[in-house]
Write a protein that holds these residues in place. Sequence first.
Motif, PDB file in Angstrom:
ATOM      1  N   GLU A 163     -55.375 -54.034 -19.119  1.00 43.70           N
ATOM      2  CA  GLU A 163     -55.640 -52.999 -20.071  1.00 43.70           C
ATOM      3  C   GLU A 163     -54.609 -51.615 -20.149  1.00 43.70           C
ATOM      4  OE1 GLU A 163     -59.419 -51.310 -19.057  1.00 43.70           O
ATOM      5  OE2 GLU A 163     -60.510 -53.223 -19.314  1.00 43.70           O
ATOM      6  N   VAL A 183     -47.058 -58.498 -24.903  1.00 42.41           N
ATOM      7  CA  VAL A 183     -48.424 -58.047 -25.401  1.00 42.41           C
ATOM      8  C   VAL A 183     -48.893 -59.158 -26.420  1.00 42.41           C
ATOM      9  CG1 VAL A 183     -47.469 -55.797 -25.318  1.00 42.41           C
ATOM     10  CG2 VAL A 183     -46.915 -57.067 -27.501  1.00 42.41           C
ATOM     11  N   ASN A 188     -56.847 -57.314 -24.846  1.00 43.04           N
ATOM     12  CA  ASN A 188     -57.749 -56.248 -24.324  1.00 43.04           C
ATOM     13  C   ASN A 188     -56.763 -54.939 -24.028  1.00 43.04           C
ATOM     14  OD1 ASN A 188     -59.962 -57.552 -24.567  1.00 43.04           O
ATOM     15  ND2 ASN A 188     -59.909 -58.448 -22.453  1.00 43.04           N
ATOM     16  N   LEU A 189     -55.310 -54.886 -24.165  1.00 46.08           N
ATOM     17  CA  LEU A 189     -54.590 -53.750 -24.009  1.00 46.08           C
ATOM     18  C   LEU A 189     -54.957 -52.656 -24.665  1.00 46.08           C
ATOM     19  CD1 LEU A 189     -51.935 -53.413 -22.469  1.00 46.08           C
ATOM     20  CD2 LEU A 189     -50.722 -53.787 -24.599  1.00 46.08           C
ATOM     21  N   LEU A 212     -48.294 -56.062 -31.937  1.00 42.01           N
ATOM     22  CA  LEU A 212     -49.411 -54.970 -31.360  1.00 42.01           C
ATOM     23  C   LEU A 212     -50.447 -55.207 -32.773  1.00 42.01           C
ATOM     24  CD1 LEU A 212     -47.274 -52.107 -30.044  1.00 42.01           C
ATOM     25  CD2 LEU A 212     -48.748 -53.684 -28.817  1.00 42.01           C
ATOM     26  N   ARG A 215     -52.505 -58.701 -32.216  1.00 39.35           N
ATOM     27  CA  ARG A 215     -52.867 -59.166 -31.060  1.00 39.35           C
ATOM     28  C   ARG A 215     -53.688 -58.113 -30.304  1.00 39.35           C
ATOM     29  NH1 ARG A 215     -52.631 -64.784 -31.164  1.00 39.35           N
ATOM     30  NH2 ARG A 215     -50.234 -65.376 -32.104  1.00 39.35           N
ATOM     31  N   CYS A 216     -53.368 -56.653 -30.498  1.00 39.12           N
ATOM     32  CA  CYS A 216     -53.968 -55.665 -29.599  1.00 39.12           C
ATOM     33  C   CYS A 216     -54.728 -54.804 -30.482  1.00 39.12           C
ATOM     34  CB  CYS A 216     -52.868 -54.904 -28.956  1.00 39.12           C
ATOM     35  SG  CYS A 216     -51.457 -55.968 -27.943  1.00 39.12           S
ATOM     36  N   LEU A 219     -55.992 -50.905 -29.186  1.00 43.20           N
ATOM     37  CA  LEU A 219     -55.149 -49.893 -28.724  1.00 43.20           C
ATOM     38  C   LEU A 219     -55.780 -48.729 -28.832  1.00 43.20           C
ATOM     39  CD1 LEU A 219     -52.111 -50.418 -27.555  1.00 43.20           C
ATOM     40  CD2 LEU A 219     -51.316 -49.763 -29.754  1.00 43.20           C
ATOM     41  N   TRP A 241     -56.461 -50.752 -35.737  1.00 48.36           N
ATOM     42  CA  TRP A 241     -56.737 -50.077 -34.539  1.00 48.36           C
ATOM     43  C   TRP A 241     -58.040 -49.147 -34.624  1.00 48.36           C
ATOM     44  CZ3 TRP A 241     -51.345 -49.086 -35.021  1.00 48.36           C
ATOM     45  CH2 TRP A 241     -50.587 -49.954 -34.463  1.00 48.36           C
TER      46      TRP A 241
END
Length: 550
Positions: A163, A183, A188-189, A212, A215-216, A219, A241
């Motif tokens: 995370e 990343v 779940n980052l 980012l 995939r993330c 954030l 995000w």
Amino acid sequence: MKFLQHMRSKSRLKNDDETRTNEYRNPVAFSPRNRSGRDSTSRLPLKLLSNILSHICPHAADDNCLSLEESMRDGGCMLCDMRDLAQCALVSRRFLVATQTILYHNVRIDPVHYCEREVDLAAKRKRKSFFERNGEPVDAPKQRVEQFSRTVRDNQSLAIQVEYLKMPYMTRETCIADLARTVSVLPNLKYVDLPDGIHSDDRTCMTLKQELEARCSDLRKMKYTHGAERSFALLCQSRSWLNMEILELSRLEIEPSTLVMVLASFPALREVRLEELPMIDDSIFRRNPTGPSLPPIASFYFQNTPQITAGGCEAYLHRPEVREVLTQLTLDDTGVRPDELYRVLAKAPYLKSLRIRFMVHRALAPSTIPPLTSRSLETLHFEIESPPAAPQDLQAPSESYYQYLALSTLAGNFPSLVSLYALSTSLPSLLLPPPAAPFANPKLPAAGLRQPLMLYTKSIPEHDWYLTVISPPTSTNRRGSATATRPISFYNGSTQLGPQWGHKARDSVIVGNGFGGFLAVPSEDGARPSSSGGHKHKHSWSKSSKGWMG
């Protein structure tokens, strides 16, 4: 043959020295014993076992969105703690599950060991050969990033547990490709230390930014600087995000309507930092009946935004949903003047932390404006400065504002105030109320503070904070007291040297130490201050030395 025997003897001596060093560094080390019996830890719940193991590596439990440099812990070595926690995974399969959950929750790639172990490891990392004894050191953080990337790409069960990912500044600036590959497998980052180029839409970081966004999706923190106006304006359309909590904007040339539209698209936003935005004014606080309005923000930071005034903040706090949420407010070099601060405090009943920094040119008459009042404020940064070109023989205009602050504090208008920061060395004496009358009724409540106040003062922003504890008045001491936690200097601005240096102050010379303080250097004829016992001993020694020299 003698040459080979000589080399073998040197290697044997080296191994003996390393063995002795390890025994010295681990005086309580012992070999494990084979114990028979039932394992008591097997009956512990997995959550309780993880809580116990988390104390071995405290930084792994951090849930803050701070960089590696800002989240440093004092008094320990993070790499050694991580190594000790990794060794606990070898105990049993149950320990392995609990340990992996902690290790991969908050991953820190520190550059060095913050202990004596780094001396030995730095020497081993150098690439030495027979012809080159002074080899180049290996880039350890880069190797750790590559190893971590290979681990999470090969094991998806470990990748979904990550995370927070933090690494040094130089590592994230030079390992952009490795960071992008890493990343891409961390769904779940929540936070990652990013290079500066990604905040300004640099071409070298476009692949990383696309990974980012794709995939993330969870954030929580992002920053946009000059050059990223286009990508910032597209946030309200892409909605990449939705769980964004912290947003930092610096030197962006955007319209106020664009700022409001983007901020309104983040439902979980709780902290916003606006720095050097020349086009932002009070229009962002107005309620828009046909479109989105500025959402309630818990922590609002304004820096170098001269068009933000007290009227705009008052209009923003007029909304009930904003008053109940706002707890931290920072006004650094804005259009909110210190004599208008009472209007903001009156509209913020739940404000706990306030910071204002302003440059004043004219003195203030405290009797002309209402006092500052806040029943919820706990921390106050009141940093008012005057131009450096002000005459030294006159009182600085900023001192009148600190008198205004002292009057408001002594009136009991800050019952919850715990910490106070000010750029004034005279504020501790101003916060002590005048002594009570000789025949006053001791049962009457004394004016002043209601609880101890931690007062931090300094003369200029470049100095360190000087802590003074202001104690409230009591029945025996109706004026209160001020206790300094640092030694008080014997230098006085009016009388130059104190009585500790004798009656002749001119026997010593005042020399600056380069940091705004002074060094007292006695002249050849004057004597340094000393205790009574030391003075007698020095006097008797001087007589005996004269006789011996004569």
